[in-house]
Design an enzyme around this catalytic site. Sequence first.
Site, PDB file in Angstrom:
ATOM      1  CG  ASP A  61     -15.242   2.981 107.207  1.00  0.00           C
ATOM      2  OD1 ASP A  61     -14.938   1.900 106.677  1.00  0.00           O
ATOM      3  OD2 ASP A  61     -15.879   3.067 108.275  1.00  0.00           O
TER       4      ASP A  61
ATOM      5  CB  CYS B 110     -10.394  -0.170 110.081  1.00  0.00           C
ATOM      6  SG  CYS B 110     -11.254  -1.746 109.852  1.00  0.00           S
ATOM      7  CB  THR B 111     -14.309   1.652 112.602  1.00  0.00           C
ATOM      8  OG1 THR B 111     -13.784   2.950 112.275  1.00  0.00           O
ATOM      9  CG2 THR B 111     -15.411   1.833 113.645  1.00  0.00           C
ATOM     10  CB  ALA B 112     -16.181  -2.836 112.210  1.00  0.00           C
TER      11      ALA B 112
END
EC number: 3.1.3.-
Length: 379
Positions: free
Chosen positions: A166, A198-200
């Site tokens: 990230d 991904c995460t966001a």
Amino acid sequence: MNCLQNLPRCSVSPLLGFGCIQRDHSSSSSSLKMLISPPIKANDPKSRLVLHAVSESKSSSEMSGVAKDEEKSDEYSQDMTQAMGAVLTYRHELGMNYNFIRPDLIVGSCLQTPEDVDKLRKIGVKTIFCLQQDPDLEYFGVDISSIQAYAKKYSDIQHIRCEIRDFDAFDLRMRLPAVVGTLYKAVKRNGGVTYVHCTAGMGRAPAVALTYMFWVQGYKLMEAHKLLMSKRSCFPKLDAIRNATIDILTGLKRKTVTLTLKDKGFSRVEISGLDIGWGQRIPLTLDKGTGFWILKRELPEGQFEYKYIIDGEWTHNEAEPFIGPNKDGHTNNYAKVVDDPTSVDGTTRERLSSEDPELLEEERSKLIQFLETCSEAEV
């Protein structure tokens, strides 16, 4: 043809036979409304995603958990804004959010529960392509093993993990060839809709989706970027995509760069940035004979910004090339690594480093050949 970057950080949940039993699970009890700010111009760095949720009444313990998630979301959003250079907001507590970029391609945030697999199956997703690392999952308490195990129960969807660090544009550059190779083969194998996350869903995932559109689906880079930004507010690192493209087409060349800083009685000197990202540091060695702190580092072609940390204080070295202050007020040193600019590869690099590079037909064919021959065993 070998992959430029081997990919041990990749796991695949194979599709099962079509005879397996499929189970239906009820959807989450929360009623979620997602409001996304109007599409912004492709060159607007201040992209912003705004989410709102209307949930049913919760117990005090649930509210406490939500408060913790909100605090973590605030911290993550602050880190993301600082690292990405754009105003980006992610609200993990509101659940999974996503946007169709094309009818066959979705970019979104991370799955949080096994039930999210069912939500994606209902909209035709055949491949879930996860770019998260374990620390990303641990930060928000996501149990990836339960999600993977649940996906394995079905014959019509496949969960794949291909990790990218990230907030690290260099790791993105180095990982894109192998990661997109895995994505390319998964899409050919599974068909249907692909969910890249991904995460966001604002940095790594849009970058991978954009690269796939550029290399495989026939788009010019900024044409694909404009389409992406019209669908989802995000901030993919375009230079990482340009450099990864050039690395495949011209070969990954490295040169040794030597950085020096005159000693003035310092106790410890480190460097951050370069090819390790702003979250890590490399110590320099003091050469008492010359009176300089020295670091030798092999870097691929490209421009790399960095900063010195002298006894804990961040600064730049005015005796080396520097740029700034940038819009955040930072002045950074930089190292520019170039091969022979007059060579064929040098000319190709210059052309593909432009704002809106367009691939020649033979270049796109070479990229697709690379993706096809980058075998699963190597990733």
